[in-house]
Scaffold this motif. Structure first.
Motif, short mmCIF file in Angstrom:
data_model
loop_
_atom_site.label_atom_id
_atom_site.label_comp_id
_atom_site.label_asym_id
_atom_site.label_seq_id
_atom_site.Cartn_x
_atom_site.Cartn_y
_atom_site.Cartn_z
N SER A 1 -2.23 -9.72 8.53
CA SER A 1 -1.57 -10.73 7.70
C SER A 1 -1.25 -11.98 8.52
O SER A 1 -1.46 -13.12 8.06
CB SER A 1 -0.28 -10.16 7.09
N GLU A 2 -0.75 -11.78 9.74
CA GLU A 2 -0.39 -12.93 10.57
C GLU A 2 -1.64 -13.65 11.11
O GLU A 2 -1.65 -14.88 11.21
CB GLU A 2 0.52 -12.46 11.71
N TYR A 3 -2.66 -12.89 11.43
CA TYR A 3 -3.88 -13.52 11.97
C TYR A 3 -4.54 -14.41 10.93
O TYR A 3 -5.02 -15.50 11.23
CB TYR A 3 -4.85 -12.43 12.44
N PHE A 4 -4.55 -13.93 9.67
CA PHE A 4 -5.20 -14.67 8.60
C PHE A 4 -4.22 -15.50 7.76
O PHE A 4 -4.57 -15.98 6.68
CB PHE A 4 -5.99 -13.72 7.71
N ASP A 5 -2.98 -15.63 8.27
CA ASP A 5 -1.97 -16.47 7.61
C ASP A 5 -1.70 -16.05 6.17
O ASP A 5 -1.58 -16.89 5.26
CB ASP A 5 -2.38 -17.95 7.66
N LEU A 6 -1.63 -14.75 5.96
CA LEU A 6 -1.27 -14.22 4.64
C LEU A 6 0.23 -14.02 4.57
O LEU A 6 0.87 -13.64 5.56
CB LEU A 6 -1.96 -12.86 4.40
N ASN A 7 0.82 -14.28 3.43
CA ASN A 7 2.24 -14.00 3.23
C ASN A 7 2.46 -12.49 3.15
O ASN A 7 1.69 -11.79 2.49
CB ASN A 7 2.75 -14.65 1.95
N TRP A 8 3.47 -12.00 3.85
CA TRP A 8 3.75 -10.57 3.79
C TRP A 8 5.24 -10.34 3.88
O TRP A 8 6.01 -11.15 4.38
CB TRP A 8 3.04 -9.81 4.91
N LEU B 1 -8.03 0.23 5.81
CA LEU B 1 -7.06 -0.86 5.66
C LEU B 1 -7.74 -2.21 5.89
O LEU B 1 -7.47 -3.18 5.18
CB LEU B 1 -5.90 -0.67 6.62
N VAL B 2 -8.61 -2.28 6.90
CA VAL B 2 -9.36 -3.51 7.15
C VAL B 2 -10.19 -3.88 5.92
O VAL B 2 -10.20 -5.03 5.47
CB VAL B 2 -10.26 -3.36 8.39
N ASN B 3 -10.88 -2.89 5.37
CA ASN B 3 -11.72 -3.15 4.20
C ASN B 3 -10.88 -3.61 3.01
O ASN B 3 -11.28 -4.50 2.24
CB ASN B 3 -12.50 -1.90 3.82
N PHE B 4 -9.71 -3.02 2.85
CA PHE B 4 -8.81 -3.39 1.76
C PHE B 4 -8.32 -4.83 1.95
O PHE B 4 -8.26 -5.61 1.00
CB PHE B 4 -7.63 -2.41 1.72
N THR B 5 -8.00 -5.19 3.20
CA THR B 5 -7.48 -6.53 3.49
C THR B 5 -8.54 -7.60 3.24
O THR B 5 -8.22 -8.72 2.82
CB THR B 5 -6.99 -6.60 4.95
N LYS B 6 -9.78 -7.27 3.50
CA LYS B 6 -10.87 -8.24 3.30
C LYS B 6 -10.92 -8.75 1.87
O LYS B 6 -11.36 -9.88 1.62
CB LYS B 6 -12.21 -7.61 3.67
N LYS B 7 -10.46 -7.93 0.94
CA LYS B 7 -10.51 -8.34 -0.48
C LYS B 7 -9.60 -9.54 -0.76
O LYS B 7 -9.78 -10.25 -1.74
CB LYS B 7 -10.10 -7.16 -1.36
#
Length: 288
Positions: A106-113, A59-65
């Motif tokens: 998502s919250e740490y990197f300020d991504l919309n979710w 999941l971490v690797n997927f989020t990095k994209k």
């Protein structure tokens, strides 16, 4: 990003109310209980500390994209997962890890979710659970698609009865394609489930859960199930549900009518050999 710290908790389930498969499409509905995974993400000074279980690392690797300049942003990040959910019992331990981690990232990197986004992300890693949605939801766990939902208005107590044996949920799911599914029986299960959703009735869903549990006996047998089902005749016992890919059984009860000691004694009157460990929980909202 300063000294930003994000903490997210997400609950377990006690199996599923219903689960089945028709024409190669699975459906399920679960409920949340007050047993949690806790994820903490924070910045550290001495370099990255990301030693995670395999699925969490995927999941971490997927989020990095999704994150530009990812290497710089991930250089000094610490991720901790504290999971108190019994593992490989069918209580959604893996889903709780992945949902809480996905939200925290998502919250740490300020991504919309939103829950729909999280459901789609999680299905890139493994089949997910309906707790990813904030209300009682009938969903396809393989695609993350929400089929039906309603806002839960009752929150009963649950005696989660757990044997010592563990089962690899992924192994059970992977064997589904080889099983001979009774299309008529599962069509009836889906029809009754749909009616319960149309009525916005948790009590009706609990009744349907018994049918789902009995159908699942041909896939994964639960010791003492027939005797435990009979407990529904006791005032205050609402019904029973099982984990369809794990070992747990949930006895759902109204604690304003019958207390946990009485429920424990009733279960032990069926399970004379103490095959199961009994833990008491309460239904909760997945997001709070």
């Amino acid at each position: 990003m300063g000294n930003k710290v994000v903490k997210v908790s997400f609950p377990a389930s006690c199996g599923e109310l219903v689960q089945g498969k028709i024409n190669n499409e699975r459906f399920l509905c679960s409920y949340a209980i007050n047993c949690y995974t806790h994820v903490t993400i924070k910045k550290v000074e001495e370099g990255s500390n990301i030693l995670l279980p395999e699925k969490a690392q995927k999941l971490v690797n997927f989020t990095k994209k999704f994150i530009r300049d990812s290497e710089k942003k991930w250089e000094k990040i610490d991720i901790q997962i504290d999971n108190s959910i019994p593992y490989e019992k069918g209580m959604g331990s893996s889903t709780a890890d992945l949902v809480s981690l996905s939200i925290a990232l998502s919250e740490y990197f300020d991504l919309n979710w939103n829950p729909t986004f999280i459901a789609k992300v999680l299905t890139q890693i493994e089949a997910t659970d309906s707790l990813v949605f904030p209300s009682l939801t009938l969903m396809n766990p393989d695609t993350g698609e929400s089929i039906l939902n309603f806002t839960q208005d009752k929150y009963y107590s649950v005696a989660c009865i757990i044997p010592s044996e563990s089962i690899n949920t992924s192994t059970i799911i992977s064997s589904y394609s080889e099983r001979d599914w009774n299309i008529k029986a599962y069509s009836d299960l889906l029809n009754q489930t749909t009616k319960a959703f149309d009525c916005h009735s948790l009590d009706q869903l609990i009744k349907v859960a018994e049918l789902s549990a009995l159908l699942n006996e041909k896939i994964l047998t639960k010791p003492f199930l027939e005797g435990l089902i009979k407990l529904k005749s006791i005032q205050g016992i609402k019904g029973l549900n099982v984990s369809h890919t794990g070992t747990v059984i949930g006895i759902i009860y109204d604690e304003s009518v019958i207390n946990k000691i009485m429920v424990t004694n009733l279960i032990q009157s069926i399970d004379l050999v103490s095959y199961y460990q009994i833990k008491h929980y309460k239904m909760v909202l997945p997001y709070h």
